[in-house]
Structures are given as C-alpha cells and as structure tokens.
Motif scaffolding. Structure first.
Motif, PDB file in Angstrom:
ATOM      1  N   GLY A  51      -2.704   5.524  -4.088  1.00  0.00           N
ATOM      2  CA  GLY A  51      -1.765   5.476  -3.014  1.00  0.00           C
ATOM      3  C   GLY A  51      -2.010   4.769  -1.818  1.00  0.00           C
ATOM      4  O   GLY A  51      -1.315   4.469  -1.021  1.00  0.00           O
ATOM      5  N   ILE A  52      -3.292   4.275  -1.672  1.00  0.00           N
ATOM      6  CA  ILE A  52      -3.782   3.454  -0.577  1.00  0.00           C
ATOM      7  C   ILE A  52      -3.945   1.867  -0.993  1.00  0.00           C
ATOM      8  O   ILE A  52      -4.645   1.388  -0.239  1.00  0.00           O
ATOM      9  CB  ILE A  52      -4.946   4.120  -0.004  1.00  0.00           C
ATOM     10  CG1 ILE A  52      -6.182   3.896  -0.635  1.00  0.00           C
ATOM     11  CG2 ILE A  52      -4.603   5.171   0.806  1.00  0.00           C
ATOM     12  CD1 ILE A  52      -7.609   4.004  -0.180  1.00  0.00           C
ATOM     13  N   SER A  53      -3.619   1.461  -2.256  1.00  0.00           N
ATOM     14  CA  SER A  53      -3.678   0.152  -2.618  1.00  0.00           C
ATOM     15  C   SER A  53      -2.765  -0.657  -1.724  1.00  0.00           C
ATOM     16  O   SER A  53      -3.441  -1.979  -1.560  1.00  0.00           O
ATOM     17  CB  SER A  53      -3.078  -0.141  -4.249  1.00  0.00           C
ATOM     18  OG  SER A  53      -3.861   0.698  -5.110  1.00  0.00           O
ATOM     19  N   ASN A  54      -1.812  -0.354  -0.947  1.00  0.00           N
ATOM     20  CA  ASN A  54      -1.202  -1.433   0.203  1.00  0.00           C
ATOM     21  C   ASN A  54      -2.044  -1.478   1.410  1.00  0.00           C
ATOM     22  O   ASN A  54      -1.967  -2.416   1.653  1.00  0.00           O
ATOM     23  CB  ASN A  54       0.282  -0.514   0.324  1.00  0.00           C
ATOM     24  CG  ASN A  54       0.197   0.719   0.928  1.00  0.00           C
ATOM     25  OD1 ASN A  54      -0.735   1.438   0.623  1.00  0.00           O
ATOM     26  ND2 ASN A  54       1.140   1.134   1.853  1.00  0.00           N
ATOM     27  N   VAL A  55      -2.751  -0.473   1.513  1.00  0.00           N
ATOM     28  CA  VAL A  55      -3.614  -0.517   2.647  1.00  0.00           C
ATOM     29  C   VAL A  55      -4.847  -1.603   2.446  1.00  0.00           C
ATOM     30  O   VAL A  55      -5.249  -2.481   2.995  1.00  0.00           O
ATOM     31  CB  VAL A  55      -4.455   0.692   3.380  1.00  0.00           C
ATOM     32  CG1 VAL A  55      -5.385   0.567   4.423  1.00  0.00           C
ATOM     33  CG2 VAL A  55      -3.075   1.619   3.681  1.00  0.00           C
ATOM     34  N   THR A  56      -5.547  -1.404   1.229  1.00  0.00           N
ATOM     35  CA  THR A  56      -6.384  -2.297   0.653  1.00  0.00           C
ATOM     36  C   THR A  56      -6.002  -3.630   0.745  1.00  0.00           C
ATOM     37  O   THR A  56      -6.587  -4.760   1.127  1.00  0.00           O
ATOM     38  CB  THR A  56      -7.006  -1.706  -0.838  1.00  0.00           C
ATOM     39  OG1 THR A  56      -7.319  -0.508  -0.540  1.00  0.00           O
ATOM     40  CG2 THR A  56      -8.018  -2.646  -1.203  1.00  0.00           C
TER      41      THR A  56
END
Length: 107
Positions: A51-56
């Motif tokens: 769910g936080i791949s976009n933040v990474t």
C-alpha cells in the motif's frame, strides 16, 4: 570495481534504503543511461501490492534526482502480480510507480 551509473545507483540504493529488504522487498536497476539520464528501477518481493509503494517510489525519485547530477528521469515498476523472488538487488526506492500487467517472470 565498475563505476557505471547502474552500479553506483545499485550501491546507493542498498545504502540509502535497507528498509525495503528488511520488509521483504527487493529492487533492481533495470536501466541507467548516463547519456539520456533515464533510470528504471524495478521493485519486487513484498513491494508488489504494498500500500505504500507509491510513497517509496516518490521518495526515491526525488532522492535520485537530487543525488545524481546525470539522472533526469526516474521510473519505478512494481509488478502487480504479488510474485516474490530474491534474484534482485536489495535496497532502494524508485520514481514514478508503474504497476505492471504482465507476470513478473523475471523474479
């Protein structure tokens, strides 16, 4: 020891973002062209479907553009299949998040 842009980015990713490996993710530099400034990073392992791949991805794009003068464009691919594997280099985050529709048969 090679001093290619890809090797330098791989080393940077391992040093800057060990948390990806700690969380079961993987990353590999698929392309690093010093002439065009284009870099393609692929995330795998538990990064697939995270769910936080976009933040990474956003963070690594910012950091690569700031830390490597020759880098002008960063793309990050994250297979959406959830396939996992260890045949990549651990470490970094990436640029624009692109969920792949093809199977991640390279992992």
């Amino acid at each position: 020891m090679s001093d290619s842009l890809a090797d330098r980015i791989e080393t940077w990713m391992v040093g800057q973002m060990p948390i990806i490996r700690m969380h079961g993710g993987t990353s590999v530099v698929r392309e690093a062209n010093p002439e065009t400034g284009e870099v393609v990073v692929e995330l795998g392992g538990t990064c697939s479907g995270c769910g936080i791949s976009n933040v990474t991805a956003t963070n690594i794009k910012r950091d690569l553009l700031a830390d490597f003068e020759e880098v002008t464009d960063v793309t990050v691919r994250v297979p959406s299949t959830g396939d996992q594997g260890a045949a990549t280099v651990e470490g970094g985050r990436g640029g624009e998040l692109q969920h792949e529709t093809d199977a991640a048969d390279h992992f």
